[in-house]
Design a protein around this motif. Sequence first.
Motif, PDB file in Angstrom:
ATOM      1  N   CYS A   1      -4.210 -10.074   4.655  1.00  0.00           N
ATOM      2  CA  CYS A   1      -4.475 -11.592   4.319  1.00  0.00           C
ATOM      3  C   CYS A   1      -5.567 -10.970   2.339  1.00  0.00           C
ATOM      4  N   VAL A   2      -6.229  -9.406   3.167  1.00  0.00           N
ATOM      5  CA  VAL A   2      -7.161  -9.462   1.886  1.00  0.00           C
ATOM      6  C   VAL A   2      -5.832  -8.701   0.941  1.00  0.00           C
ATOM      7  N   ARG A   3      -4.857  -8.141   1.571  1.00  0.00           N
ATOM      8  CA  ARG A   3      -3.661  -7.502  -0.403  1.00  0.00           C
ATOM      9  C   ARG A   3      -3.441  -8.438  -0.271  1.00  0.00           C
ATOM     10  N   GLU A   4      -2.613  -9.966   0.237  1.00  0.00           N
ATOM     11  CA  GLU A   4      -2.385 -10.838   0.019  1.00  0.00           C
ATOM     12  C   GLU A   4      -3.647 -11.794  -1.128  1.00  0.00           C
TER      13      GLU A   4
ATOM     14  N   ILE B   1      10.211  -6.773  -6.252  1.00  0.00           N
ATOM     15  CA  ILE B   1       9.131  -5.768  -5.574  1.00  0.00           C
ATOM     16  C   ILE B   1       8.387  -7.159  -4.586  1.00  0.00           C
ATOM     17  N   PHE B   2       8.043  -7.935  -4.661  1.00  0.00           N
ATOM     18  CA  PHE B   2       7.246  -8.932  -3.720  1.00  0.00           C
ATOM     19  C   PHE B   2       8.473 -10.582  -3.984  1.00  0.00           C
ATOM     20  N   PRO B   3       9.025 -10.933  -2.972  1.00  0.00           N
ATOM     21  CA  PRO B   3       9.895 -12.245  -2.596  1.00  0.00           C
ATOM     22  C   PRO B   3       8.949 -13.146  -2.503  1.00  0.00           C
ATOM     23  N   GLU B   4       9.822 -14.118  -3.693  1.00  0.00           N
ATOM     24  CA  GLU B   4       9.256 -15.253  -2.981  1.00  0.00           C
ATOM     25  C   GLU B   4       6.981 -15.486  -3.504  1.00  0.00           C
ATOM     26  N   PRO B   5       7.522 -14.770  -4.790  1.00  0.00           N
ATOM     27  CA  PRO B   5       6.259 -14.330  -4.860  1.00  0.00           C
ATOM     28  C   PRO B   5       4.984 -15.587  -5.592  1.00  0.00           C
ATOM     29  N   PHE B   6       5.754 -16.755  -5.617  1.00  0.00           N
ATOM     30  CA  PHE B   6       4.511 -18.160  -5.727  1.00  0.00           C
ATOM     31  C   PHE B   6       4.073 -18.554  -4.372  1.00  0.00           C
TER      32      PHE B   6
ATOM     33  N   SER C   1       5.852   0.273   1.156  1.00  0.00           N
ATOM     34  CA  SER C   1       5.592   1.436   0.176  1.00  0.00           C
ATOM     35  C   SER C   1       5.657   1.193  -0.775  1.00  0.00           C
ATOM     36  N   ARG C   2       6.746   0.580  -1.509  1.00  0.00           N
ATOM     37  CA  ARG C   2       6.763   0.097  -2.831  1.00  0.00           C
ATOM     38  C   ARG C   2       6.026  -1.088  -3.000  1.00  0.00           C
ATOM     39  N   GLN C   3       5.308  -2.501  -2.021  1.00  0.00           N
ATOM     40  CA  GLN C   3       4.448  -2.789  -2.253  1.00  0.00           C
ATOM     41  C   GLN C   3       2.908  -2.421  -2.712  1.00  0.00           C
ATOM     42  N   GLU C   4       2.786  -1.368  -2.117  1.00  0.00           N
ATOM     43  CA  GLU C   4       1.489  -0.545  -1.888  1.00  0.00           C
ATOM     44  C   GLU C   4       1.548  -0.637  -3.044  1.00  0.00           C
ATOM     45  N   GLN C   5       2.455   0.012  -3.929  1.00  0.00           N
ATOM     46  CA  GLN C   5       2.724   1.237  -5.050  1.00  0.00           C
ATOM     47  C   GLN C   5       2.275   0.121  -6.096  1.00  0.00           C
ATOM     48  N   CYS C   6       3.176  -1.144  -5.663  1.00  0.00           N
ATOM     49  CA  CYS C   6       3.045  -2.106  -7.090  1.00  0.00           C
ATOM     50  C   CYS C   6       1.422  -3.025  -7.171  1.00  0.00           C
ATOM     51  N   LEU C   7       0.699  -2.635  -5.826  1.00  0.00           N
ATOM     52  CA  LEU C   7      -0.550  -3.253  -5.739  1.00  0.00           C
ATOM     53  C   LEU C   7      -1.577  -2.476  -6.814  1.00  0.00           C
ATOM     54  N   VAL C   8      -2.190  -3.356  -8.046  1.00  0.00           N
ATOM     55  CA  VAL C   8      -2.388  -2.714  -8.604  1.00  0.00           C
ATOM     56  C   VAL C   8      -3.951  -3.812  -9.248  1.00  0.00           C
ATOM     57  N   PRO C   9      -4.481  -4.376  -8.479  1.00  0.00           N
ATOM     58  CA  PRO C   9      -5.335  -5.077  -9.167  1.00  0.00           C
ATOM     59  C   PRO C   9      -6.570  -4.590  -9.634  1.00  0.00           C
ATOM     60  N   PHE C  10      -7.216  -4.102  -9.588  1.00  0.00           N
ATOM     61  CA  PHE C  10      -7.872  -3.106  -9.862  1.00  0.00           C
ATOM     62  C   PHE C  10      -7.784  -1.440 -11.159  1.00  0.00           C
TER      63      PHE C  10
END
Length: 247
Positions: free
Chosen positions: A107-110, A157-162, A178-187
């Motif tokens: 949930c935090v990641r999302e 990378i994130f199907p159904e992004p909305f 792992s690809r999603q983790e790599q592309c999560l760059v909020p910071f």
Amino acid sequence: MTARVSTALRHMKDDEHDFTPVLQAQVHNGRRQGVAQSMAELAANGIGSIIAGTDTTGVALAIGMRSIYLDEAIRSRLHAELKTIWETESNHPTLPTLENLPYLRACVRECLRFSSPISGRLPRITPQGGLDFAGYYIPEGTTVSSAVYLMHYDEEIFPEPFRFNPERWLASVGRDTSRQEQCLVPFSTGSRGCIGLNIAQAEIYICLATMVRWLKGSRVLDSDLKTLVQFTRSVPGGLKVELVEAE
Ligand code: HEM
């Protein structure tokens, strides 16, 4: 802001240990390093600290909580998980315990992906000698930038992004996250990435866990939450939801 700077300067004592407020810390560090700081610079830094340190986390929580409280399946699943480690209100779990809960972590990641609090482009200038990037040569002194928002809403990378969908972060059988983790760059990343990322994530874990463990939404009063996507994301008017105690 300049009025606040004047007040901080007036009340600042010379004692090195008495400068907890951010502005006083800035003044103190400037003096110690012999760097003159104008009122405008101090005000700009103060505004920067407020936006960087509060609006960002606030937006992630507002947008994330709205999504959780609007979807009863997500809220009740998270509540059930929290209940396993948090039986009475006074028995507050530690941060590492919260971070080890798979569904809360998802949930935090999302929340961070979906809210993308710093949505705008983060400009950088190419170094002396230019830069080879992905088969292209970019001459020196060129401003290049990327936008977190575009990355977080890329449907490859994130199907159904909305759709707010914590499930996408659960590495169930056959799913590689792992690809999603790599592309999560909020910071952002690199030397100018966010210095507040640890405290920001701690705030989100604790706030989200406390809210969902002890309060459930009885009525969402305004489900059409408006968000503005500018350089930072904002939620004018906030989220209107009626909350009652959860068991
Ligand atoms: C969810 C919350 C947050 C998000 C999404 C976020 C995002 C970011 C991003 C993307 C940057 C990089 C800007 C760039 O590359 O130009 C940044 C920088 C920065 N952030 Fe955060 N931030 C958050 C929370 C915080 C908090 C809580 C603090 C302070 C306690 C903070 C302090 C800073 C500072 C001082 C910088 C500038 C660092 C530098 O220029 O070297 N941020 N943040």
